[in-house]
Design a protein around this motif. Structure first.
Motif, PDB file in Angstrom:
ATOM      1  N   ALA A  10       0.788  -1.238   0.052  1.00  0.00           N
ATOM      2  CA  ALA A  10       0.105   0.120   0.119  1.00  0.00           C
ATOM      3  C   ALA A  10       0.827   1.439  -0.200  1.00  0.00           C
ATOM      4  O   ALA A  10       0.876   2.291  -0.732  1.00  0.00           O
ATOM      5  CB  ALA A  10      -0.703   0.188   1.170  1.00  0.00           C
ATOM      6  N   TRP A  11       2.112   1.120   0.909  1.00  0.00           N
ATOM      7  CA  TRP A  11       2.889   2.564   0.903  1.00  0.00           C
ATOM      8  C   TRP A  11       3.521   2.515  -0.374  1.00  0.00           C
ATOM      9  O   TRP A  11       3.852   3.465  -1.039  1.00  0.00           O
ATOM     10  CB  TRP A  11       3.565   2.177   2.129  1.00  0.00           C
ATOM     11  N   LEU A 164     -11.719  14.805   8.796  1.00  0.00           N
ATOM     12  CA  LEU A 164     -11.657  14.129   7.469  1.00  0.00           C
ATOM     13  C   LEU A 164     -12.950  13.580   6.862  1.00  0.00           C
ATOM     14  O   LEU A 164     -12.997  13.641   5.711  1.00  0.00           O
ATOM     15  CB  LEU A 164     -10.550  12.859   7.752  1.00  0.00           C
ATOM     16  N   ARG A 165     -13.758  13.351   7.842  1.00  0.00           N
ATOM     17  CA  ARG A 165     -14.941  12.878   7.432  1.00  0.00           C
ATOM     18  C   ARG A 165     -15.929  14.024   6.624  1.00  0.00           C
ATOM     19  O   ARG A 165     -16.419  13.987   5.473  1.00  0.00           O
ATOM     20  CB  ARG A 165     -16.071  12.264   8.186  1.00  0.00           C
ATOM     21  N   GLY A 173     -17.023  15.372  -3.790  1.00  0.00           N
ATOM     22  CA  GLY A 173     -16.392  14.129  -3.056  1.00  0.00           C
ATOM     23  C   GLY A 173     -15.049  14.613  -2.590  1.00  0.00           C
ATOM     24  O   GLY A 173     -14.565  15.711  -2.533  1.00  0.00           O
ATOM     25  N   PRO A 174     -14.305  13.501  -2.071  1.00  0.00           N
ATOM     26  CA  PRO A 174     -13.052  13.944  -1.242  1.00  0.00           C
ATOM     27  C   PRO A 174     -12.101  14.438  -2.335  1.00  0.00           C
ATOM     28  O   PRO A 174     -12.046  14.558  -3.646  1.00  0.00           O
ATOM     29  CB  PRO A 174     -12.442  12.445  -1.142  1.00  0.00           C
ATOM     30  N   LEU A 182      -6.782   7.092   0.402  1.00  0.00           N
ATOM     31  CA  LEU A 182      -7.993   6.216   0.602  1.00  0.00           C
ATOM     32  C   LEU A 182      -7.857   4.955  -0.500  1.00  0.00           C
ATOM     33  O   LEU A 182      -8.180   3.778  -0.139  1.00  0.00           O
ATOM     34  CB  LEU A 182      -9.505   6.694   0.663  1.00  0.00           C
ATOM     35  N   GLU A 183      -7.541   5.361  -1.741  1.00  0.00           N
ATOM     36  CA  GLU A 183      -7.576   4.456  -2.758  1.00  0.00           C
ATOM     37  C   GLU A 183      -6.517   3.365  -2.658  1.00  0.00           C
ATOM     38  O   GLU A 183      -6.508   2.264  -3.120  1.00  0.00           O
ATOM     39  CB  GLU A 183      -7.282   5.093  -4.093  1.00  0.00           C
ATOM     40  N   HIS A 184      -5.238   3.640  -1.908  1.00  0.00           N
ATOM     41  CA  HIS A 184      -4.447   2.879  -1.656  1.00  0.00           C
ATOM     42  C   HIS A 184      -4.467   1.850  -0.322  1.00  0.00           C
ATOM     43  O   HIS A 184      -3.520   1.280  -0.007  1.00  0.00           O
ATOM     44  CB  HIS A 184      -2.961   3.843  -1.751  1.00  0.00           C
TER      45      HIS A 184
END
Length: 239
Positions: A10-11, A164-165, A173-174, A182-184
């Motif tokens: 992920a990172w 963050l919310r 959207g974000p 978030l996608e990662h």
């Protein structure tokens, strides 16, 4: 012990997909609102002749600033791609950078043997670490500090989730910077303040100072205000 392959990938994926542009990462704020303020809180307790290690240094923005405050600054990160960013941004070699898994106790011990007692800068790392790895991350801080070093640790509090919310629920959207996180599969603000305090207490280090703060981000709210995550900071060392 090592981090899970999913976490490592992920990172690595995140930093591989991130450009060298300053501020591209949502947490890559200018040092004037991050490491400069943090170092002022650390310096009353720290011998500047000792090196400082920036754990989870990312692209090295804060590490390069810390090199102006301490005799030597070393940035380490789990991601090879992040270290690549950091080295490209520092052609003059102001700081040093290398890949390190903080959960790998043997690798952390080798770094400690190489540099001796050191100060530690840990900005928002525990909160996004895997639950089973958080104690090892905290333990790495204590190992590197040794007898004479000091640690500055700052982590977002649960209230940051509300911020963050709010950011994620913008009409469009974000923002792209948060969306990529978030996608990662990276999940911010997952550790509670109580857990962070407990983990630091279990290291054997003494709490020297603490206070409320914010983690300044490079994204903005719909009203134009900069995103700032509520945080708690701690200065620790052996007495």
């Amino acid at each position: 012990m090592d981090v899970s392959p999913r976490y490592r990938e992920a990172w690595e994926g995140y930093w591989t997909a991130t450009s060298d542009t300053p501020g591209e990462a949502i947490w890559d704020a200018d040092p004037s609102v991050t490491a400069a303020l943090d170092s002022e809180r650390l310096l009353p307790y720290a011998d500047t002749a000792l090196p400082i290690v920036d754990l989870g240094c990312g692209n090295g923005t804060q590490t390069r600033f810390l090199a102006t405050r301490f005799a030597r600054a070393i940035g380490v990160d789990l991601s090879h791609a992040a270290i690549g960013h950091a080295r490209r941004a520092d052609p003059g070699g102001v700081a040093e950078f290398s890949q390190l898994d903080l959960v790998d106790a043997e690798a952390v011990a080798r770094l400690r043997e190489r540099i001796g007692d050191a100060h530690v800068y840990l900005r928002a790392v525990i909160h996004q670490s895997e639950p089973e790895a958080r104690s090892a991350v905290a333990a790495a801080v204590a190992v590197l500090v040794g007898r004479r070093g000091r640690a500055f640790v700052t982590e977002p509090t649960p209230a940051s989730k509300d911020v963050l919310r709010q950011v994620a629920q913008a009409p469009d959207g974000p923002p792209e910077k948060l969306r990529r996180v978030l996608e990662h599969g990276l999940r911010p603000a997952e550790a509670t303040e109580e857990e962070v305090r407990r983990l630091l207490g279990e290291t054997g280090l003494t709490l020297l100072d603490e206070g409320a703060g914010v983690l300044v981000q490079t994204a903005y709210l719909p009203d134009g205000a900069r995103v700032e995550l509520p945080a708690r900071w701690f200065v620790l060392g052996r007495t």
